[in-house]
Enzyme design. Structure first.
Site, PDB file in Angstrom:
ATOM      1  N   HIS A  92       0.845  -1.195   0.000  1.00  0.00           N
ATOM      2  CA  HIS A  92       0.000   0.000   0.000  1.00  0.00           C
ATOM      3  C   HIS A  92       0.882   1.247   0.000  1.00  0.00           C
ATOM      4  O   HIS A  92       1.965   1.258   0.588  1.00  0.00           O
ATOM      5  CB  HIS A  92      -0.920  -0.010   1.225  1.00  0.00           C
ATOM      6  CG  HIS A  92      -1.998   1.020   1.173  1.00  0.00           C
ATOM      7  ND1 HIS A  92      -1.777   2.340   1.495  1.00  0.00           N
ATOM      8  CD2 HIS A  92      -3.312   0.933   0.830  1.00  0.00           C
ATOM      9  CE1 HIS A  92      -2.908   3.015   1.361  1.00  0.00           C
ATOM     10  NE2 HIS A  92      -3.848   2.195   0.949  1.00  0.00           N
ATOM     11  N   GLU A 164      -3.792   2.321  -7.046  1.00  0.00           N
ATOM     12  CA  GLU A 164      -4.191   3.390  -6.134  1.00  0.00           C
ATOM     13  C   GLU A 164      -3.297   4.598  -6.381  1.00  0.00           C
ATOM     14  O   GLU A 164      -2.183   4.661  -5.862  1.00  0.00           O
ATOM     15  CB  GLU A 164      -4.116   2.925  -4.678  1.00  0.00           C
ATOM     16  CG  GLU A 164      -2.896   2.065  -4.328  1.00  0.00           C
ATOM     17  CD  GLU A 164      -2.453   2.261  -2.896  1.00  0.00           C
ATOM     18  OE1 GLU A 164      -3.265   2.674  -2.079  1.00  0.00           O
ATOM     19  OE2 GLU A 164      -1.264   2.022  -2.614  1.00  0.00           O
TER      20      GLU A 164
END
Length: 247
Positions: A92, A164
């Site tokens: 992430h 993302e």
């Protein structure tokens, strides 16, 4: 190729036991076509598995690159599997930026997760500076390539990739459906150079300020197979609405 849509809720360092109960009650009434995964903080993983309907997957937000040993504060992939996790978020942007995780570490975590039977959700994404300089494709495909080179393309037959854009994480900014689709298509085409079949079957999620009111347009894009949801996954109504938009 028909790919089953998937919506994963990344609670980050949020939530308490009462949110588990609220979300479990809401998801008990969800009978849609999208696969649903909840990723609460470490202390709530076992409780989440007990509380959530069986069809709802449980994922961790991180995993150690080590198997076991003297690594204070770390949690291994076998431990996650033992408490009922089926998925783990890896790479992430917050882990990369705040904790300096490298592509090599991320590839190692990916391999350890799969060895323990977990499905990695590999995150890739570019900063606003990288996008403005025209380097989006180079950055995201480079992040994907680092893992493919380490574990082999065949590993992606049982993995998920989430795009993302860093500039859209927690900022309220969202990539347009067209911007998101362009990157997803690039990722799929990039992987197809190594294995067209795996590239076509791989589920690609979009993450970056997805909300109930923009999810449907994002998920309507041909290469977007669902979402990795942050803030909107902390409210049952909004999360269910996003799941419904993915059907």
């Amino acid at each position: 190729m028909n790919r089953t849509p998937l919506v994963a809720g990344n609670w980050k360092m949020n939530g308490r036991k009462d949110l588990l109960t609220e979300m479990a009650d809401a998801l008990a009434g969800y009978a849609g076509a999208a696969e649903v995964v909840i990723c609460p903080p470490f202390p709530y993983l076992a409780a989440a598995r007990s509380a959530m309907p069986g069809a709802v997957g449980i994922g961790s937000q991180n995993v150690s690159e080590q198997e076991d040993g003297a690594f204070t504060g770390e949690v291994s992939a076998p431990m996650l599997a033992e408490v009922g996790c089926g998925y783990v978020i890896i790479g992430h942007s917050e882990r990369r930026a705040l904790y300096g995780e490298t592509d090599a570490q991320i590839a190692s975590k990916f391999a350890h997760a799969q060895a323990a039977g977990l499905v990695p959700i590999l995150c890739v994404g570019e900063t606003l500076e990288e996008r403005d300089s025209g380097n989006t494709d180079t950055i995201v495909c480079g992040q994907l390539r680092a893992v493919v080179d380490a574990v082999g393309v065949a590993a992606f037959a049982n993995a998920i990739v989430a795009y993302e854009p860093v500039w859209a994480i927690g900022t309220g900014k969202t990539a347009s459906p067209e911007q998101a689709q362009a990157v997803h298509a690039c990722l799929r085409q990039f992987l197809a150079k190594d294995d067209p079949d795996i590239a076509q079957s791989l589920r690609l999620l979009y993450g970056g300020s997805v909300k109930a009111d923009n999810a449907a347009l994002l998920f309507a894009q041909s290469d977007i197979d669902g979402g990795l949801i942050g803030g909107a996954s902390l409210t049952a109504d909004s999360f269910i609405a996003i799941c419904q938009a993915a059907e």
